[in-house]
Each structure stands twice: as structure tokens, then as C-alpha cells.
Design a protein around this motif. Sequence first.
Motif, mmCIF file in Angstrom:
data_model
loop_
_atom_site.group_PDB
_atom_site.id
_atom_site.type_symbol
_atom_site.label_atom_id
_atom_site.label_comp_id
_atom_site.label_asym_id
_atom_site.label_seq_id
_atom_site.Cartn_x
_atom_site.Cartn_y
_atom_site.Cartn_z
ATOM 1 N N ALA A 1 0.841 -1.209 0.000
ATOM 2 C CA ALA A 1 0.000 0.000 0.000
ATOM 3 C C ALA A 1 0.870 1.251 0.000
ATOM 4 C CB ALA A 1 -0.923 -0.006 1.212
ATOM 5 N N ILE A 2 1.925 1.241 0.799
ATOM 6 C CA ILE A 2 2.799 2.429 0.847
ATOM 7 C C ILE A 2 3.479 2.640 -0.501
ATOM 8 C CG2 ILE A 2 4.915 3.364 1.881
ATOM 9 C CD1 ILE A 2 4.028 2.048 4.531
ATOM 10 N N THR A 3 3.996 1.559 -1.061
ATOM 11 C CA THR A 3 4.670 1.674 -2.368
ATOM 12 C C THR A 3 3.689 2.195 -3.423
ATOM 13 O OG1 THR A 3 6.047 -0.209 -1.780
ATOM 14 C CG2 THR A 3 6.012 0.405 -4.092
ATOM 15 N N PHE A 4 2.490 1.626 -3.417
ATOM 16 C CA PHE A 4 1.499 2.040 -4.413
ATOM 17 C C PHE A 4 1.208 3.541 -4.279
ATOM 18 C CE2 PHE A 4 -2.988 2.827 -5.495
ATOM 19 C CZ PHE A 4 -2.940 2.529 -6.843
ATOM 20 N N HIS A 5 1.079 4.017 -3.039
ATOM 21 C CA HIS A 5 0.721 5.430 -2.879
ATOM 22 C C HIS A 5 1.894 6.368 -3.167
ATOM 23 C CE1 HIS A 5 -2.919 3.681 -1.145
ATOM 24 N NE2 HIS A 5 -3.459 4.802 -1.589
ATOM 25 N N LEU A 6 3.106 5.884 -2.966
ATOM 26 C CA LEU A 6 4.260 6.700 -3.392
ATOM 27 C C LEU A 6 4.273 6.830 -4.911
ATOM 28 C CD1 LEU A 6 7.099 5.348 -1.035
ATOM 29 C CD2 LEU A 6 6.069 7.625 -1.004
ATOM 30 N N VAL A 7 3.993 5.713 -5.565
ATOM 31 C CA VAL A 7 3.938 5.731 -7.037
ATOM 32 C C VAL A 7 2.778 6.633 -7.483
ATOM 33 C CG1 VAL A 7 3.513 4.318 -9.095
ATOM 34 C CG2 VAL A 7 4.996 3.470 -7.283
ATOM 35 N N LEU A 8 1.684 6.538 -6.758
ATOM 36 C CA LEU A 8 0.503 7.341 -7.090
ATOM 37 C C LEU A 8 0.842 8.835 -7.041
ATOM 38 C CD1 LEU A 8 -2.566 6.636 -7.571
ATOM 39 C CD2 LEU A 8 -2.935 7.366 -5.241
ATOM 40 N N LEU A 9 1.561 9.220 -6.015
ATOM 41 C CA LEU A 9 1.956 10.623 -5.878
ATOM 42 C C LEU A 9 2.798 11.050 -7.088
ATOM 43 C CD1 LEU A 9 2.222 13.186 -4.060
ATOM 44 C CD2 LEU A 9 4.290 12.158 -3.135
ATOM 45 N N SER A 10 3.680 10.164 -7.514
ATOM 46 C CA SER A 10 4.528 10.533 -8.654
ATOM 47 C C SER A 10 3.726 10.639 -9.942
ATOM 48 C CB SER A 10 5.659 9.516 -8.822
ATOM 49 O OG SER A 10 5.161 8.302 -9.348
ATOM 50 N N TRP A 11 2.638 9.860 -10.045
ATOM 51 C CA TRP A 11 1.823 9.931 -11.267
ATOM 52 C C TRP A 11 1.192 11.310 -11.442
ATOM 53 C CZ3 TRP A 11 3.708 6.769 -14.237
ATOM 54 C CH2 TRP A 11 3.741 5.390 -14.083
ATOM 55 N N VAL A 12 0.967 12.022 -10.330
ATOM 56 C CA VAL A 12 0.393 13.376 -10.437
ATOM 57 C C VAL A 12 1.301 14.226 -11.316
ATOM 58 C CG1 VAL A 12 -0.255 15.472 -9.164
ATOM 59 C CG2 VAL A 12 -0.733 13.219 -8.190
ATOM 60 N N PHE A 13 2.609 14.126 -11.103
ATOM 61 C CA PHE A 13 3.555 14.925 -11.891
ATOM 62 C C PHE A 13 3.655 14.399 -13.313
ATOM 63 C CE2 PHE A 13 4.628 15.616 -7.512
ATOM 64 C CZ PHE A 13 4.765 16.992 -7.476
ATOM 65 N N PHE A 14 3.550 13.103 -13.457
ATOM 66 C CA PHE A 14 3.650 12.483 -14.780
ATOM 67 C C PHE A 14 2.495 12.942 -15.672
ATOM 68 C CE2 PHE A 14 3.326 9.146 -17.940
ATOM 69 C CZ PHE A 14 4.635 8.728 -18.144
ATOM 70 N N ARG A 15 1.284 12.996 -15.091
ATOM 71 C CA ARG A 15 0.108 13.282 -15.912
ATOM 72 C C ARG A 15 -0.209 14.769 -16.040
ATOM 73 N NH1 ARG A 15 -2.926 15.113 -18.533
ATOM 74 N NH2 ARG A 15 -4.950 14.457 -19.330
ATOM 75 N N ALA A 16 0.159 15.567 -15.016
ATOM 76 C CA ALA A 16 -0.217 16.987 -15.043
ATOM 77 C C ALA A 16 0.402 17.664 -16.265
ATOM 78 C CB ALA A 16 0.268 17.653 -13.768
#
Lengths: 481, 315
Positions: free
Chosen positions: A372-387
Amino acid sequence: MLFNSFQFLAFFPIVAALYFLVPFRRRWLLLLAASYLFYMCWRPGYILLIIASTLIDYVAALEMGKTESRAKRRLYLVLSLCTNLGLLFSFKYFNFFNESVKAFFEFYGLPYEVPMLKVLLPVGISFYTFQTLSYTIDVYRGAREPERHLGYFALYVAFFPQLVAGPIERSTHLLPQFFEKHRFDMDRLRSGLLQMGCGFFKKLIIADRLAVYVNEVYNNPMDYEGLPVLVATYCFAFQIFCDFSGYSDIAIGTARILGFDIMKNFNTPYYAKSIGEFWRRWHISLSTWFRDYLYIPLGGNRVRRRRLYGNLMIVFVLSGLWHGANWTFLFWGALHGCYLIAGIVTGPIRHRLAERFVPARFEPVHRLVQIAITFHLVLLSWVFFRANSITDAFVLLRGMVHGFSLADPNVLAPVEPFSFLTAVAGIVAMECVHLAQRRRPLADRLFALPLPLRWAAYYLFIFAIIAFGTFTTEEFIYFQF
Amino acid sequence: MRMRNTIAAAAFVAGFFLLNALIQHVQLAAGIDQYSQFDPKLYEDRYRRLVLGDSHAVCGILPDVLGDTANYSGLGDGYMVSYYKLEGVLDTEPQQLETVILQVDRHSFALHRVNQYGYGLWARSIDFADLSRYNGPQWGYFCQYLRFHVFTYADLPDHLAYIVGGVGAKERNDALTNWMRNFAEAPLKDALVEQRIEDHILPEERWWEDEMVDYFRRILELCRARGLRVVAVRFPVSKPYSDALDPHVPPEEFDAALHGLLADYPEVTVLDYSRLFADRDDYFVDPNHLNVVGSRAFTVRLRDDLAAIEAGTRP
């Protein structure tokens, strides 16, 4: 040509049928023609870039093979690197750097007159340049002999299943397969079609439906806050996974039917327990490319700590830049670099804490927390990837927290509810398959069924894709890279 | 073994088409078909005016306000699509139809419109035999045709949304309103304008394509043969959009080209509203589409002008 187009549905059976009908010695010609046609359906003129890259790397590798002189070999390697990276820079990065320099000059009130290039980014340029670069580097290192048959080499560069969005193959793995005589194999056809079906399922039912929600929120960051932004970010995590791994599935399935084995590109990355493991499961062909051709030559793990951190940052920033000429991708890459460094720094402490406080019977729960922690760290990075910009990314992150309510009535505002629920159901189905596959592959279970049940499953799968897929021929996200 | 495999494969394919036909039958019998709204028969004998155009016309004209009007425009429709739509409507022998309102904007003849088959909602209206005869093999169009005839149940959630009606409609309208609010912010406004120019004209910058001109002529010929009045309308766009379009499609050059084309059709009346709301950014949902308030204001104006044209009192 898009995999998710009717053109491909006609193109592929014809190519596959002809492939097994023509004599073995002419097959490379058929596949090469088909591959060039596949690419030219997008913009015919840009095939010249592939041909130029092919010819230069072919000659450079041959010349490297003829000489023992290290200096000369290096000269030909530099020629290959300059050609491929030059193409990549001109078409993909020139405007980005030019714009950045311009902004810098303007900031200091200095005149700057270098015009922007008005060129379209050739589809798949990052993929085929990296693929062909790996070949010349391997030849330079002596890891393989130069390929003397221009046709086979051209086919290695342009092989249509993985030409525009990978997996980025290695010459040592793919090239020898072109010399093998493949016979039509019913088992390969079945498993190839099943893998293609999984790819279409991910792309048409999940990725393209989630794209509507994601695009609406991420293209209008000022209009949404709270739950819709968070949901859009979760959606993007699944959208990009299903889009890209869907493409890889179709590519692998297509190649398998023709008799070729293409490397696996994804291995349930969201089940990773650390960022390091995530990168061993996500876009495997690119991660291993950077590992083999950049990280290890920089010294790999066998360097001092400070140098190791520097190497990791270099690799991940460049990996971010590979994805696109935008500060958002650089930031995304740097963030992953930071994650890895933080993981190394805190590793021993986390290990000790886990040993001390997590009893053996709670190990599964501990693993779930790690996932869960790994997934949410990746999730946070996706914000920058997609914005669309760094500013947008921070606006979205602020919006995610601001005005957050679990009972937000606007959560379905950006999307048609039926379509969204279809995508969610698709994700649930996909994850069930992922979990079931941990014990035994889906294909094995399916092929073991009696014929009527097996056919019923096939029909159900096919009609589900047609009925619940969306057919607006959305491009694959990774085409732009 | 090979024979057995071949027979099995043939049986599987046959089973597929049989099941496909069955599903299609059930779907159409149950009326779960959003494309029925594009059936020209729906327009039989009920309207005096027919609107043909792309999203500008979809957003711009409110049939309720205009009265006795069917807005048969569709997102991304080029003149090819409009021609076959008109042909489909005329095949139903509408007795009351008098006027065809045809969009003629600066992007209407662009290359971009030629291959605009992605939307597909109108695909059932197309006469593919004619399209292929007239314009060569059209693979993209053919694929859409196949999809909308053979796999009618594809994209079932969209069909269901249409049948259930209005699910999420309010939310979507709110989203559009938010979109409008964005437009008031300068950086996004510039970005949106650029994006729209790119969508409509760039990168080829070919804004006057022979295929589009041919189909435009076919529409006018068809109207002439049926004795229908044609009113060519240039829809309002925002000033930032219009200004940004000028370097790509110079207004004088476009006007001259359109004037030359219409010289053969003196019966066509041109109404140019392109700069009607140049100072009313609040009338637009984005740089080039009217919002609900804007389209109401525009339709009222168009209604008055049309009434004058139909009464013969407009010079």
C-alpha cells in the motif's frame, strides 16, 4: 496503425496467413514490408528516419566488427550514438531545451531569437532508437557479432508488434529468432490470441474509459478539488498501467502467433513491496535498458554511497526525460530517484524495526502495508507524470487535500457514470485474474477446460470486449514517448 | 489433425457470427440503441429547417428557439458527412423542409475535416458505395460503417446511458460551466485557443481541400435540385480565437475563396456572424463554441434574420 483499430484487425490476419504461406527465406521480406506499412499508416515520410537509423547502425556495427582497434570501434559507436540521439534530440527535445533557454534569457531581459522547430514527434522514436542503440553498444562491447544480413537487421529495428511502443528488445534475444523456421502452431495461436484479448480488455474497457475522467480533471485543474482529484489520480494509475501493459500484451501476443517470443514488460507492478521492486516489475524492458547501458557503466552498486546516489539520480532523471520533453517528466523521474535513495538510506532501520515489532504471523499484513505504501508513493509521482505542467501538479495536489470529503457529490461529475462503473468493474475483474494467476497462469487453467466450457469462456471474453469496450480509437499513451 | 483444427476454427467463427447476430437482435428488439437518434426517418415531415454543420452548429443553434428546426449537426462533421446526412433526410421525402442552414466557417473546408470519421455516430447515414465511387476507397469510413452495422451493441454503456436518459447530465453541464469559467483566465485561454487552432487547422495548414469543396458543391447541387433554400452561416467565435486563426487562415483569402465558390450558386445567402460576439467572451464555453446563454442570444438573432430571408424582406 493502432492495435485497437479495425485496420489492424484486417492487417494482422493477412500478414500472419501470408507469413506461414511464403517460403522461409522470403519471410523476412514480408515482415519488413508489413512493418514499414504498419508504421507508414501514421505518417509515411517518417519511415525515412527509421531507414536512416537502420543503415547507419548496420554500417557502424559492421565496421566495428572488422577492426580490432578500440579507437576505431569507439569512433563507430560515437557515430551511432550521435545519429540516434541526434534524431531523438532534434525531434523530441530541441523545442523543450530551446523554450527553457528562451525563458532563461527572457528572465534576464536578454534577446533570444532561435526559432522553434515545427515538426511532429515521430511515433515510437524513443523506442526504436533505444533498441538500435542497444545493438551497437552490444557489438562495441563484443557481446554479439555484427549482423551481416541487412534485411534481418532492418526487421529487428522495425518489427511491427513492438515498433512504436516496445517492449524495447535486445538484439541478443530477438535477432536470432528471425533465423528460426517457425511453423504454424495452434497452441501458440491460442495463447497469443488470449494475450491479445487481455491487452484489448485492458485498453478498451479500462484505460480508455478511465481516460475520460482523468482528462477532464487533469486538463481543468482549477475546477476540481477534493475527492474527484484523488479519484482521477487513482484512475490515472490504472489507466496508464492498462494502457501500456495492454499494448505490451497485444505486442507479445501478436509476435507469439508469428512464432516470436518478446520479453515480458510488466509483472503486476502495483503489487511491489518497494520502489526498487516496482521498477523491476514496471516497463521492464526500459528499466533493464537503463540498468545495462547506463547504470552499470556508471559503476552500478559497486561505488561509494554518494556516487551511488548520484548515479541513481542520473538514471532516473534521464528515464523521466526519456518519457517526454517536459519538466513534469523530469520531476517524476527525480522523485523516483529520491524514493530509491530514501529506500536505501532507511532500509536497515526499517528492516530492524520490522524484525523487532512485526511477529511472523503478521507478516502478510506487513506485506500488505508495504504494498500500500509503495502504491501510494507511485501514485503521488503519477500526479507529476500526468499533469500538464509543474504548476498544475501542485494545484492538483493542493486541491486533493483542500475541500476533501468522502461524501463529495461531485465525484462522478467529470464522467458518464455507466462508463465509469464499467471501467471499475473491469479493474476488479483484472485484479481477480492477477490474484488467481499467482498460483497458476490463466491460460493454463483455461486450456485445461473441456471444449464447450473453453469456447463459452472465449465467446464471453470476446463479446465482453466488444460490448463494454470503447471504440473511439484513442491512441496509446506511450505512443507520445 | 490439421483438418480437425481447421474445422474447429471454422465452427468457432461461425458460432461467433451466430451469437453476434443474436445479441444484435436482442439489443435492437429491446431498443437499447443510442444511434436511433440519428435515423433520418425521425425527421420526416416535421421540420421546415435543417441545420448541417459541426460542433459549432451543435452548440450554436437551439432548435426550440429557432422553431420548426431539426439540428442534424454532429461533432466533427465535415461536408462529406453533411452531404450523406442530407441525402438520408431527403430520401424520406420530407414535405415541409424549405431551408437548409449550412455552416461555412474558416475551418469547414480544412484537411482535418476530410478524415473526421472518428466520431462515427452518423455512420449509419453514409452511403458507402457512393462514397467509394466518388472518393476512392475509404478504409476508415468503411471500418466505422462495419462497426455501426455489424457490432451495433459495441460501447454498450453509452447505449445504456442514452436509453436511461440524463444520467449524469446535470454533472456534465456543471462541468461545462466550469470549463467556461476557465476561459476567463488568461493563460488557460491562450492554451485553449492554441489547442483549438491546432485541432482545426494545424499542422498541415491546409484549410481549403478539394474533397471538402466537392462535397460542399454536392450539397448545394442537391438542394438546388430539390428546390431548397440554402443559408450559409458563419458561426460566432471568440475574438482571441478569431485573431489567432488569422495568420493560419487569412480572412481575406478565405472570403475570396468562398465568394468564388458561391459565384456558381447565387441563390445561397451568406450570413456572417463570425465576429458578432467579439466582445462577449462570456458567451463562449471555450474559444470557439457558444455556451447556453450565447447560443440562445445567437439563435434569437438568427431567427430574426431567417424570418426576413424567408419573407423576402431582407436585402
